[in-house]
Design a protein around this motif. Structure first.
Motif, mmCIF file in Angstrom:
data_model
loop_
_atom_site.group_PDB
_atom_site.id
_atom_site.type_symbol
_atom_site.label_atom_id
_atom_site.label_comp_id
_atom_site.label_asym_id
_atom_site.label_seq_id
_atom_site.Cartn_x
_atom_site.Cartn_y
_atom_site.Cartn_z
ATOM 1 N N SER A 94 -31.085 12.033 37.272
ATOM 2 C CA SER A 94 -29.718 11.987 37.802
ATOM 3 C C SER A 94 -28.664 12.111 36.717
ATOM 4 O O SER A 94 -27.477 12.270 37.024
ATOM 5 C CB SER A 94 -29.497 10.676 38.577
ATOM 6 O OG SER A 94 -30.352 10.614 39.698
ATOM 7 N N ALA A 95 -29.082 12.045 35.452
ATOM 8 C CA ALA A 95 -28.120 12.219 34.356
ATOM 9 C C ALA A 95 -27.539 13.620 34.350
ATOM 10 O O ALA A 95 -26.446 13.840 33.818
ATOM 11 C CB ALA A 95 -28.805 11.924 33.020
ATOM 12 N N MET A 96 -28.228 14.569 34.955
ATOM 13 C CA MET A 96 -27.735 15.943 34.989
ATOM 14 C C MET A 96 -26.734 16.141 36.125
ATOM 15 O O MET A 96 -26.929 15.635 37.229
ATOM 16 C CB MET A 96 -28.902 16.933 35.133
ATOM 17 C CG MET A 96 -29.505 17.346 33.814
ATOM 18 S SD MET A 96 -30.703 18.702 33.968
ATOM 19 C CE MET A 96 -32.183 17.768 34.255
ATOM 20 N N GLN A 97 -25.709 16.892 35.828
ATOM 21 C CA GLN A 97 -24.671 17.194 36.812
ATOM 22 C C GLN A 97 -25.274 17.904 38.025
ATOM 23 O O GLN A 97 -26.125 18.788 37.869
ATOM 24 C CB GLN A 97 -23.597 18.087 36.167
ATOM 25 C CG GLN A 97 -22.297 18.204 36.943
ATOM 26 C CD GLN A 97 -21.428 16.969 36.794
ATOM 27 O OE1 GLN A 97 -21.703 16.123 35.959
ATOM 28 N NE2 GLN A 97 -20.395 16.854 37.598
ATOM 29 N N SER A 214 -25.111 23.624 44.763
ATOM 30 C CA SER A 214 -25.222 22.823 43.548
ATOM 31 C C SER A 214 -25.733 23.684 42.392
ATOM 32 O O SER A 214 -26.477 24.646 42.602
ATOM 33 C CB SER A 214 -26.149 21.615 43.749
ATOM 34 O OG SER A 214 -27.288 21.950 44.488
ATOM 35 N N VAL A 215 -25.295 23.322 41.204
ATOM 36 C CA VAL A 215 -25.693 24.017 39.982
ATOM 37 C C VAL A 215 -26.276 22.977 39.026
ATOM 38 O O VAL A 215 -25.541 22.203 38.415
ATOM 39 C CB VAL A 215 -24.512 24.739 39.304
ATOM 40 C CG1 VAL A 215 -24.980 25.448 38.040
ATOM 41 C CG2 VAL A 215 -23.844 25.714 40.255
ATOM 42 N N ILE A 216 -27.592 22.961 38.928
ATOM 43 C CA ILE A 216 -28.272 22.020 38.033
ATOM 44 C C ILE A 216 -28.594 22.776 36.756
ATOM 45 O O ILE A 216 -29.516 23.591 36.701
ATOM 46 C CB ILE A 216 -29.561 21.478 38.685
ATOM 47 C CG1 ILE A 216 -29.241 20.833 40.035
ATOM 48 C CG2 ILE A 216 -30.244 20.468 37.759
ATOM 49 C CD1 ILE A 216 -30.464 20.476 40.847
ATOM 50 N N ASN A 217 -27.814 22.523 35.734
ATOM 51 C CA ASN A 217 -27.940 23.257 34.481
ATOM 52 C C ASN A 217 -27.401 22.383 33.354
ATOM 53 O O ASN A 217 -26.194 22.162 33.262
ATOM 54 C CB ASN A 217 -27.159 24.571 34.551
ATOM 55 C CG ASN A 217 -27.289 25.397 33.268
ATOM 56 O OD1 ASN A 217 -27.758 24.915 32.248
ATOM 57 N ND2 ASN A 217 -26.857 26.642 33.318
ATOM 58 N N ASP A 223 -21.672 19.201 31.791
ATOM 59 C CA ASP A 223 -22.875 18.368 31.843
ATOM 60 C C ASP A 223 -22.982 17.564 30.549
ATOM 61 O O ASP A 223 -22.919 18.128 29.456
ATOM 62 C CB ASP A 223 -24.122 19.238 32.026
ATOM 63 C CG ASP A 223 -25.375 18.407 32.256
ATOM 64 O OD1 ASP A 223 -25.831 18.330 33.408
ATOM 65 O OD2 ASP A 223 -25.900 17.828 31.277
ATOM 66 N N LEU A 224 -23.151 16.260 30.674
ATOM 67 C CA LEU A 224 -23.188 15.367 29.515
ATOM 68 C C LEU A 224 -24.560 14.729 29.328
ATOM 69 O O LEU A 224 -24.708 13.733 28.637
ATOM 70 C CB LEU A 224 -22.129 14.265 29.678
ATOM 71 C CG LEU A 224 -20.691 14.744 29.890
ATOM 72 C CD1 LEU A 224 -19.759 13.552 30.103
ATOM 73 C CD2 LEU A 224 -20.223 15.584 28.702
ATOM 74 N N SER A 225 -25.593 15.322 29.930
ATOM 75 C CA SER A 225 -26.920 14.716 29.894
ATOM 76 C C SER A 225 -27.599 14.814 28.532
ATOM 77 O O SER A 225 -28.524 14.058 28.234
ATOM 78 C CB SER A 225 -27.825 15.373 30.943
ATOM 79 O OG SER A 225 -28.070 16.739 30.621
ATOM 80 N N GLY A 226 -27.169 15.771 27.701
ATOM 81 C CA GLY A 226 -27.820 15.962 26.416
ATOM 82 C C GLY A 226 -29.187 16.614 26.525
ATOM 83 O O GLY A 226 -30.013 16.514 25.613
ATOM 84 N N LEU A 227 -29.440 17.312 27.633
ATOM 85 C CA LEU A 227 -30.745 17.927 27.872
ATOM 86 C C LEU A 227 -30.693 19.451 27.770
ATOM 87 O O LEU A 227 -31.551 20.149 28.300
ATOM 88 C CB LEU A 227 -31.265 17.519 29.250
ATOM 89 C CG LEU A 227 -31.576 16.025 29.408
ATOM 90 C CD1 LEU A 227 -31.844 15.683 30.872
ATOM 91 C CD2 LEU A 227 -32.760 15.628 28.540
ATOM 92 N N GLY A 228 -29.707 19.961 27.072
ATOM 93 C CA GLY A 228 -29.546 21.405 26.963
ATOM 94 C C GLY A 228 -30.661 22.101 26.215
ATOM 95 O O GLY A 228 -30.738 23.327 26.230
ATOM 96 N N HIS A 229 -31.551 21.339 25.555
ATOM 97 C CA HIS A 229 -32.656 21.950 24.815
ATOM 98 C C HIS A 229 -33.845 22.272 25.707
ATOM 99 O O HIS A 229 -34.805 22.894 25.253
ATOM 100 C CB HIS A 229 -33.107 21.024 23.687
ATOM 101 C CG HIS A 229 -33.603 19.695 24.156
ATOM 102 N ND1 HIS A 229 -32.783 18.778 24.764
ATOM 103 C CD2 HIS A 229 -34.833 19.127 24.108
ATOM 104 C CE1 HIS A 229 -33.496 17.698 25.067
ATOM 105 N NE2 HIS A 229 -34.735 17.887 24.687
ATOM 106 N N LEU A 230 -33.800 21.869 26.979
ATOM 107 C CA LEU A 230 -34.933 22.113 27.866
ATOM 108 C C LEU A 230 -35.031 23.579 28.267
ATOM 109 O O LEU A 230 -34.017 24.258 28.439
ATOM 110 C CB LEU A 230 -34.811 21.274 29.139
ATOM 111 C CG LEU A 230 -34.831 19.750 29.009
ATOM 112 C CD1 LEU A 230 -34.760 19.110 30.393
ATOM 113 C CD2 LEU A 230 -36.075 19.278 28.268
ATOM 114 N N ALA A 231 -36.261 24.060 28.448
ATOM 115 C CA ALA A 231 -36.468 25.347 29.096
ATOM 116 C C ALA A 231 -36.178 25.172 30.581
ATOM 117 O O ALA A 231 -36.079 24.043 31.088
ATOM 118 C CB ALA A 231 -37.912 25.812 28.893
#
Length: 616
Positions: A94-97, A214-217, A223-231
């Motif tokens: 849920s941390a992801m926008q 919805s746009v899960i990215n 987005d402030l999740s800090g998960l931008g390194h994921l494939a």
């Protein structure tokens, strides 16, 4: 380890060469290797005490302490780095926008048994992401439809005709994976027809997003999740975890309904994570570590068939995922049927898996031949450009005859050879060019490509910092070249001037053993963001060298004490490294590279993969 291991630590002041113009922090004094790099110790002098502290606290060899610290591991993070777990590293999805609202819609579709269409990209990450969702829905009694666009005729991402066809076929929900974040018009059509779209992506996105459910990215700008390194497959897996959690909260799993075992799908997540070259840091390390463990058991029929057709006898490693399995899956999207990779990863049928794997293996062989032809042509153009303008910051090559599915591979090879960003464009009869671009460290190519779209120079374009795709009209080609050259000149110049070649220490052949490899494996898996340890064999002679295959150079390095190690320099024929290894028997060289296991005749040994060479 029984063998002697030593380091050329060359702390500041160790080299008596400052008065000769050699930087004191240059490893072994190498300021210009044959690849025109300055060598430096990956471990900063100020970090040595941390490496020592790690070795002492955790009872680890100093070599491993150095490797860990130079990759950003601090004193408290050692245990988690050496034993990455999903429990410790996976945050709340849920941390992801938009995660919660997207998951609620997917859970609704499962409960209502609605028709779901999955629109994926044609590369390994797209095929993996599509298959993960397909497996999720199949586990809940739904036969979702996967649509992968044809790379040649449709290009990257959702297009209007495909979306309209999916809706006409009865799709009530469309989920895009590894694409969609910039597809405003096609996805707007879905909304106008009352069909909800959920985007699951990881590409860089503009401030204005498509008007969808919805746009899960994690790389959308808010987005402030800090998960931008994921494939993309990593993002999809987190969506799946959240969907199952939501269904469980709703009381869906009662009676004969049971939640699927999500861990069994981590082999697919690991494959995508390696092949999409995302940083092996944080959660990605856990995905790959656990995914490789799953892959050992060969439960996935498609991956099992692909390993067999590729004659892969041992347990797969990140190398095998990236250079053996991945290219075969990609071959379908590059020069064959676009959805073959997704079909392979979805199927439970042994015969179907074997048939698809054989087709992909054949396509991959054809891809290699076509790639070599295209590369020769592109190399000629690039060399002509550099002869005319040696300081050109970016190489832009184009032709009518190039296969669109191969231009990304060719761009990578140009960037590797010439150490600067490269763009390779294939023209159509309609004077429209499809391009693929690759960058170097320190140069954000994706941002510049998106800026060219904003300025109206490109029809469309986008991507990552290191890679991007684009579409350009021929009458704007010169404008594009000028725009790219101007925008990249400063960053490329700085990146090339400061280009360093990091090494982790120096070894002799006597210090190399299977025990050493086992030690280094503890800090793996290695890849983007967690580079494989690189060592220098200082002042070694070339006692033997020959060409193998089409353009590889195999050789034997000999130390002063007579100890030897076998080495190979891939694609080195005709390069300064190849010329040095083949033509200077007896000459002293510093040879840098990384170690790898080689099993032959049931015997395991270690050899060196040569990365760079410098005169001793």
């Amino acid at each position: 380890m029984s063998a002697t291991l030593y380091f050329m630590l060359h702390k500041k002041g160790d080299l008596d060469s400052g008065d000769q113009g050699i930087p004191l922090d240059a490893f072994l004094g190498v300021t210009r290797s044959l690849r025109e790099f300055t060598w430096r110790d990956r471990l900063e002098p100020t970090q040595q005490h941390i490496a020592t502290a790690i070795s002492q606290r955790y009872n680890l060899p100093e070599l491993l302490g150095r490797v860990l610290v130079s990759r950003g591991v601090d004193l408290e993070g050692v245990s988690l780095f050496l034993e990455p777990t999903l429990k410790s590293l996976m945050p709340d999805p849920s941390a992801m926008q938009d995660m919660d609202q997207g998951v609620e819609r997917i859970a609704d579709a499962i409960e209502k048994q609605q028709n779901i269409a999955i629109f994926g990209d044609y590369d390994v990450d797209g095929a993996s992401s599509s298959s993960l969702l397909h497996r999720l829905f199949a586990a809940h009694g739904l036969d979702s439809k996967i649509y992968i666009p044809d790379r040649i005729f449709e290009g990257y991402g959702p297009n209007t005709a495909a979306i309209e066809n999916l809706i006409a076929d009865g799709a009530q929900v469309i989920i895009t994976v590894d694409c969609g974040s910039t597809s405003h018009e096609p996805l707007g059509i879905a909304k106008s027809k009352g069909v909800d779209v959920v985007i699951i992506d990881h590409h860089q996105a503009d401030i204005t997003l498509p008007d969808v459910h919805s746009v899960i990215n994690p790389n959308r700008q808010d987005d402030l999740s800090g998960l931008g390194h994921l494939a993309a497959a990593g993002v999809v897996f987190m969506v799946i975890v959240a969907v199952v959690r939501t269904l469980r909260k709703r009381g869906f799993y009662t009676g004969t309904r049971t939640a699927p075992d999500l861990l069994q799908w981590l082999d697919i997540v690991a494959l995508a994570t390696i092949c999409d070259v995302v940083p092996l840091q944080g959660l990605n390390r856990a995905f790959v570590t656990k995914g490789l463990q799953v892959m050992k058991h060969r439960q996935n029929a498609g991956l099992r068939a692909l390993c067999d057709i590729a004659s892969l006898k041992s347990a797969p490693t990140p190398y095998h995922l990236g250079f053996v399995l991945g290219p075969r899956i990609n071959a379908g999207g590059r020069i064959g049927k676009a959805d073959l990779g997704a079909q392979l990863l979805c199927t439970h049928d042994e015969q179907q898996a074997e048939k698809i794997a054989a087709t992909l293996d054949k396509l991959n062989a054809e891809r290699k031949a076509l790639e070599n032809e295209t590369l020769e042509d592109a190399l000629s153009q690039a060399e002509f450009t550099l002869n005319q303008e040696p300081d050109m910051p970016v190489l832009i090559t184009a032709s009518e005859g190039w296969h669109k599915g191969l231009i990304g591979l060719v761009a990578s090879r140009l960037t590797e050879k010439f150490r600067r960003p490269s763009v390779v464009i294939s023209w159509t009869a309609e004077n429209e060019g499809t391009g693929s671009a690759r960058s170097i460290g320190g140069v954000d190519l994706g941002a510049v490509i998106r800026a060219a779209v904003t300025d109206g120079i490109l029809v469309k374009g986008g991507g990552h910092t290191m890679a991007a795709g684009l579409t350009v009209q021929r009458d704007r080609f010169d404008d594009f070249k000028s725009f790219l050259t101007q925008k990249l000149a400063g960053d490329v110049s700085q990146a090339m001037d400061t280009a360093c070649f990091d090494v982790d220490g120096a070894l002799t052949p006597n210090s190399v053993s299977i025990d050493l490899m086992n030690l280094l494996d503890r800090a793996g898996p290695y890849g983007q963001g967690n580079p494989m340890p690189r060592f220098v064999f200082p002042a070694h002679q070339i006692s033997f060298a020959k060409v193998i295959g089409e353009n590889h150079v195999k050789c034997t390095l000999m130390a002063g004490d007579g100890s030897k190690i076998d080495a190979i320099a891939f694609r080195a024929l005709g390069t300064p490294i190849g010329d040095a290894l083949l033509g200077n028997k007896g000459q002293m060289f510093h040879i840098a590279g990384h170690l790898t296991r080689n099993t032959w005749g049931g015997r395991e040994r270690v050899e060196l993969i040569v990365d760079d060479v410098a005169l001793a």
